[in-house]
Design a protein around this motif. Structure first.
Motif, PDB file in Angstrom:
ATOM      1  N   TYR A  13       0.914  -1.187  -0.041  1.00  0.00           N
ATOM      2  CA  TYR A  13       0.007  -0.045  -0.129  1.00  0.00           C
ATOM      3  C   TYR A  13       0.731   1.357  -0.070  1.00  0.00           C
ATOM      4  CZ  TYR A  13      -4.026  -2.733   0.711  1.00  0.00           C
ATOM      5  OH  TYR A  13      -4.990  -3.764   0.555  1.00  0.00           O
ATOM      6  N   SER A  14       2.076   1.061  -0.243  1.00  0.00           N
ATOM      7  CA  SER A  14       3.019   2.298  -0.280  1.00  0.00           C
ATOM      8  C   SER A  14       3.579   2.596  -1.426  1.00  0.00           C
ATOM      9  CB  SER A  14       3.990   2.239   0.741  1.00  0.00           C
ATOM     10  OG  SER A  14       3.467   2.198   2.185  1.00  0.00           O
ATOM     11  N   GLN A  15       3.125   2.150  -2.518  1.00  0.00           N
ATOM     12  CA  GLN A  15       3.732   1.858  -3.748  1.00  0.00           C
ATOM     13  C   GLN A  15       2.704   2.817  -4.662  1.00  0.00           C
ATOM     14  OE1 GLN A  15       5.227  -1.703  -5.457  1.00  0.00           O
ATOM     15  NE2 GLN A  15       6.364  -1.928  -3.697  1.00  0.00           N
ATOM     16  N   PHE A  16       3.003   4.041  -4.927  1.00  0.00           N
ATOM     17  CA  PHE A  16       1.837   4.684  -5.646  1.00  0.00           C
ATOM     18  C   PHE A  16       2.261   4.971  -7.020  1.00  0.00           C
ATOM     19  CE2 PHE A  16       1.704   5.849  -1.320  1.00  0.00           C
ATOM     20  CZ  PHE A  16       0.179   5.830  -1.003  1.00  0.00           C
ATOM     21  N   PRO A  17       1.283   5.254  -7.902  1.00  0.00           N
ATOM     22  CA  PRO A  17      -0.182   5.170  -7.589  1.00  0.00           C
ATOM     23  C   PRO A  17      -0.764   3.756  -7.439  1.00  0.00           C
ATOM     24  CG  PRO A  17       0.245   5.485  -9.956  1.00  0.00           C
ATOM     25  CD  PRO A  17       1.615   5.375  -9.285  1.00  0.00           C
ATOM     26  N   LEU A  18      -1.674   3.624  -6.489  1.00  0.00           N
ATOM     27  CA  LEU A  18      -2.157   2.478  -6.323  1.00  0.00           C
ATOM     28  C   LEU A  18      -3.539   2.408  -7.508  1.00  0.00           C
ATOM     29  CD1 LEU A  18      -3.074   2.565  -2.576  1.00  0.00           C
ATOM     30  CD2 LEU A  18      -1.387   1.317  -3.559  1.00  0.00           C
TER      31      LEU A  18
END
Length: 119
Positions: A13-18
């Motif tokens: 959940y910390s690799q953007f963009p989701l």
């Protein structure tokens, strides 16, 4: 969500963009709720960001000061030119930059986020 599960899901959940699917999932909402409600995991998350920038929070009064001061340092951004940088460190201490074309700042003696005395 418990801390251990939060830390396991952090990379996901910390690799953007989701993707829309991830960002609208119930699991992501639980992840964000945990981040907002657990001070320990919130500070752990800040430390991850600080380390990715090539710094250590141990060289600052607290993790919050480290996170905000290092925000533009890794990219060599002039903090007086970037409104996203809310805290700077100079030879005179820590402060909030005043963007008036110079290098003025409002000196802070306590962390605005946790209240710790800044030495």
């Amino acid at each position: 969500m418990e801390c251990l599960e939060f830390k396991k899901k952090h990379k996901k959940y910390s690799q953007f963009p989701l993707t829309r699917e991830l960002s609208e999932s119930e699991e992501y909402e639980l992840f964000l709720n945990h981040l907002d409600s657990c001070g320990e995991c919130y500070e752990w998350d800040l430390n991850i960001s600080i380390e990715k920038r090539g710094f250590s929070s141990k060289n600052f009064p607290c993790v919050h000061i480290a996170y905000h001061v290092t925000a533009g340092l890794a990219d060599n951004i002039d903090p007086w030119d970037d409104p996203d940088i809310v805290l700077v460190k100079t030879s005179h201490g820590y402060g909030i930059p005043i963007r008036d074309g110079g290098s003025s700042m409002i000196k802070v003696e306590n962390c605005p986020w946790c209240g710790i005395k800044i030495k």
